[in-house]
Write an enzyme that holds these catalytic residues in place. Structure first.
Site, PDB file in Angstrom:
ATOM      1  N   TYR A  78       8.391 -47.989 -62.875  1.00  0.00           N
ATOM      2  CA  TYR A  78       8.114 -46.750 -63.582  1.00  0.00           C
ATOM      3  C   TYR A  78       8.752 -45.265 -63.136  1.00  0.00           C
ATOM      4  O   TYR A  78       9.482 -44.775 -63.893  1.00  0.00           O
ATOM      5  CB  TYR A  78       6.461 -46.239 -63.292  1.00  0.00           C
ATOM      6  CG  TYR A  78       6.181 -45.063 -63.937  1.00  0.00           C
ATOM      7  CD1 TYR A  78       5.845 -45.023 -65.354  1.00  0.00           C
ATOM      8  CD2 TYR A  78       5.865 -43.745 -63.027  1.00  0.00           C
ATOM      9  CE1 TYR A  78       5.366 -43.906 -65.827  1.00  0.00           C
ATOM     10  CE2 TYR A  78       5.422 -42.656 -63.693  1.00  0.00           C
ATOM     11  CZ  TYR A  78       5.410 -42.708 -65.120  1.00  0.00           C
ATOM     12  OH  TYR A  78       5.039 -41.522 -65.812  1.00  0.00           O
ATOM     13  N   SER A 121       8.862 -37.267 -65.818  1.00  0.00           N
ATOM     14  CA  SER A 121       7.649 -37.032 -65.008  1.00  0.00           C
ATOM     15  C   SER A 121       8.422 -36.512 -63.758  1.00  0.00           C
ATOM     16  O   SER A 121       9.502 -36.862 -63.600  1.00  0.00           O
ATOM     17  CB  SER A 121       7.075 -38.468 -64.499  1.00  0.00           C
ATOM     18  OG  SER A 121       6.475 -38.638 -63.487  1.00  0.00           O
TER      19      SER A 121
END
Ligand SMILES: NC(=O)c1ccc[n+]([C@@H]2O[C@H](COP(=O)([O-])OP(=O)(O)OC[C@H]3O[C@@H](n4cnc5c(N)ncnc54)[C@H](OP(=O)(O)O)[C@@H]3O)[C@@H](O)[C@H]2O)c1
Length: 259
Positions: free
Chosen positions: A151, A138
């Site tokens: 995360y 990401s």
């Protein structure tokens, strides 16, 4: 025939990647918890593209999940040429307040399962001298993420791990690519609660476009694929903006109650 195993193939980016690998003629092994969705996709793709598609139910947050999965591959005599480590999830909120088990499971799925599955499936790929690894990270991996600390940290791991692996395997003939998407319209937004942030919803790309960029990049053996110019700008800017500033900006954007 070559076989591609995709984790998190039941929805979103993983499902779109499955369609692209199937259209290119690869046999598939589709992995996730939602067996019904995997079976439906396997039926649809095997009849549309005359490939073989196997659905395997696995909860990758469980400590023995990867070894069980590899056992099932061996039982069915399935050897994997391309591994797509796509399964993952996030959770917006203060680290000290979010559910501890969910945070631990996030590390298990986003980091531990990805690492162990790569370790288990890589040696035969090296032996054959073809295939490779497509990891889904990401743009979150490029900086610290206050209010989504775990995360962002898991995706920083995926970025670092994939780059290192690529260098180790540079003479092997294998492809090693990181797909680092920004906001994408999938179940991730609602599940992580990131979808309620204006900066996420207004900039989200389609899962089809993100998957296509990742698939093309992997086939060309690109190192890192960041789909979308805004996301590329964001990822690149972290190299010259001081870290204290990037974490302040992300912290402000992700603070509960932010627009
Ligand atoms: N959407 C975004 O904005 C965005 C941005 C950057 C990166 N990403 C990354 O893209 C990847 C795919 O996410 P997505 O956006 O496509 O979201 P998604 O539609 O929610 O898909 C997530 C996939 O992961 C699987 N998964 C989740 N927990 C699992 C578990 N415990 N065991 C096995 N599989 C599990 C889900 O399947 P089951 O629920 O059936 O198990 C699903 O197939 C993730 O790694 C995510 O971090 C997404």
């Amino acid at each position: 025939m070559t076989t591609t195993l995709i984790t998190g193939a039941s929805s979103g980016i993983g499902k779109e990647l499955a369609k692209l690998f199937a259209r290119d003629g690869d046999d598939l092994v589709l992995v996730a918890r939602s067996k019904g969705k995997l079976d439906e996709l396997a039926d649809q793709l095997s009849s549309a593209y005359q490939i073989s598609a196997t659905a395997i139910e696995s909860d990758l947050s469980k400590h023995d999940a990867v070894d069980r999965l590899c056992g099932q591959l061996a039982e069915r005599s399935l050897s994997v040429d391309t591994l797509v480590n796509n399964a993952g999830f996030g959770q917006l909120g203060a680290f000290a307040e979010l559910d501890a088990d969910r945070q631990t499971n996030m590390v298990m799925v986003n980091v531990t399962a990805l690492t162990r599955l790569t370790r288990q499936l890589l040696p035969p790929m090296i032996h054959r001298g073809r295939g490779g690894i497509l990891n889904v990270g990401s743009i979150a991996g490029y900086q610290a993420g206050p209010h989504m600390a775990v995360y962002y940290a898991t995706k920083a791991y995926v970025l670092s791990f994939t780059e290192a692996l690529r260098e180790e395997l540079s003479e092997s003939g294998l492809h090693v690519t990181l797909l680092a998407p920004g906001p994408t319209k999938t179940g991730f937004g609602d599940d992580s609660e990131m979808g309620k942030l204006e900066m996420f919803a207004s900039q989200a790309m389609s899962a089809e476009d993100v998957a296509k960029a990742g698939f093309d990049g992997y086939r060309k053996n690109e190192d890192i694929v960041v789909p979308g110019w805004r996301n590329r700008l964001m990822a690149t800017s972290t190299s010259f903006v001081p870290r204290f500033l990037t974490r302040k900006i992300v912290g402000k954007l992700q603070k509960p109650g932010s627009p």
